[in-house]
Design an enzyme around this catalytic site. Sequence first.
Site, PDB file in Angstrom:
ATOM      1  CD  GLU A 118      -2.957  -1.400   2.211  1.00 21.32           C
ATOM      2  OE1 GLU A 118      -4.166  -0.988   1.872  1.00 21.32           O
ATOM      3  OE2 GLU A 118      -2.573  -1.822   3.212  1.00 21.32           O
ATOM      4  CD  GLU A 139      -3.423  -6.559   3.480  1.00 25.89           C
ATOM      5  OE1 GLU A 139      -2.872  -5.581   3.712  1.00 25.89           O
ATOM      6  OE2 GLU A 139      -3.592  -7.331   2.493  1.00 25.89           O
TER       7      GLU A 139
END
Length: 654
Positions: A118, A139
Amino acid sequence: MGEPVTQFHLDRRDSVALVTMDDGTRAGRPNILGRGALESLARLLPELEESRFTALVITGKPGSFSGGADLDEFPRIETREQAIEGSRAGHDLFARVRKLPYPTVAAINGGVLGGGVELALHCDYRVIADEVRHVASPECLLGIVPAWGATQLAPRLIGPEAAVKLMVTNPMRQNKMLNAEQAHEVGLVDRVIELERLIDEAITIALEQPTRDPADLSATSELMARARSQLDDSLHGAAPAPYRALDLIEGAQAWTIEEGYRAEEEALADLLFTPQAKASLYAFDLVERRARRGAGRPSAEPRTVAKVGIAGAGLMAAQLATLFLRRLRTPVVLRDVDQAIVDRALETIRDELAGAAARGRLDHEQALSLAAQASGTTSYEGFEQCDFVIEAVFEELDVKRQVFGELEGVVTHECLLATNTSALSVTAMGETLEHPERLVGMHFFNPVAVLPLVELVRTPQTDDVSLATAWAVTAKLRKTGVLVRDAPGFVVNRLLGRQGSVLTQALDRGNTVEETDEAVLRLGLPMAPSVLLQLVGPKVANHVRHQLHDAWPDRFPLSATLESLAQGGEPVVVEDAPRTVDELHEAVLEALADEARHILEEGVVAEAADVDTCLLLGAGFPFWLGGITKHLDQTGVSQRVVGRPLAEVKAAAS
């Protein structure tokens, strides 16, 4: 001494800001983005925003860009507000990187996972070292969603289809990761570069500012419908995180970045306190930390293994040989009674190595060199130089005893002897040996190249040096060893056997294969029991059932259906008394809880965490179940069947 904290260090390359993430530990250990790391970035950003730089390059210490967020901080989050605050902190800081008034480049020099991906997505460009093998957004595997911007930025960069693969499909497939070339192929990075030139090339790219076309988001809704259908087929609604991730990726089609940030924050807050997320974080800790420490591993110095022998040349033996060649890089000799079987095994090994080279996993020259180190024989010629020999012959005690007796007359006194038995007594195999102290069980799982578990079986006679050597070999093979006591079926096959007993009894009583499959697939398992049965082979499964039945006839009854399938027949209905899928599902859970209790009380493994590690790594049980005991404890099944959580069950005093 506290845990290491990743710091963002600023250096200057003329007018270029070079920022390096470094937690101060050894090379290769991942930089983790915990609270301290974000505070370090926050202290640095004013200088990046106010100084007259022409570009920014962000990289990591040697061997690691970033392993993502600090999962140890998650259990300390107690409220929705705290979850939102943690997500927003990352959003706010990374957004400031994205808004810097000059080009920004992520120079990915090592593994990059989760929050590290990210951070890189918030840069204008990304370059990656050619040797990087681990690029992933895992995730959803952990029961949550990317919550520092990936669900919004990745679709805009690489398109919704590739974004779904990165953040949903790959995590749900045993956390499949991309290497550098694959990351470039999907457009996640702009260029693959040799590590030595990475920073210089990153600076060049920043100054060149190459253009790229925006991703096409027009087909997002149609793609999401297909993706949700595929999730239904594989998960049966058992895990909410991947569905929520699809909602976020679809939302990127219409939302502003800021609206997407807020949606990620709400999603994380909703998911973090679910049983699935708690179980997933527990499972992650087992696999990535506890199992790697090697509970029960002896302190004795392992012996050196410079040559491997394999007794047997069937399918499992060929798989083992290929693994040993690739990981140990030592000569391997196979032995079987039929030269044609040996020749087929050697051909299989050559084909597997060539296939690995074709997929870029090996150099072509390496594949040829390794294949040349494999040999085969119908005698035991060449075994006298082996330091380690594993048998992979037919699953009959007398056959294995005979093989070990023959080997003991050939190998040196220091040679470790191992059995790949899936259910037989390792102790009984050693009863006729002159040196039973060097015999261990090393139960690999099929397919060997995929499943990382090795059940390491210590008998009462096994000495520390032999067990330490087996453990060292396991580690060099990049497998995870779990110490188990010698008992029929050990852990994985015993639990799967108990599950199978419930299902085959149901078939005997008139339930359909589809109904028994559905009863287990509701857990979100990756493979239907009927498919697993065909993979293992009904004949082998029935043989294991007999072994378990001999030990515990009341819990592992023989099945007319399984006997028939083993002979090539069909299910046999002996009583017309089918149960509903709901009833079968509960029966499976109760049987697993009861058998896990017996395994723990008998001391087959030290604690429930070992049961879960075995199922996660050896049977593909999903993280959001926490293996199985976590799920049974969370849902109250353990209390109902055992009278207490399985996490509290200890070995009975002898």
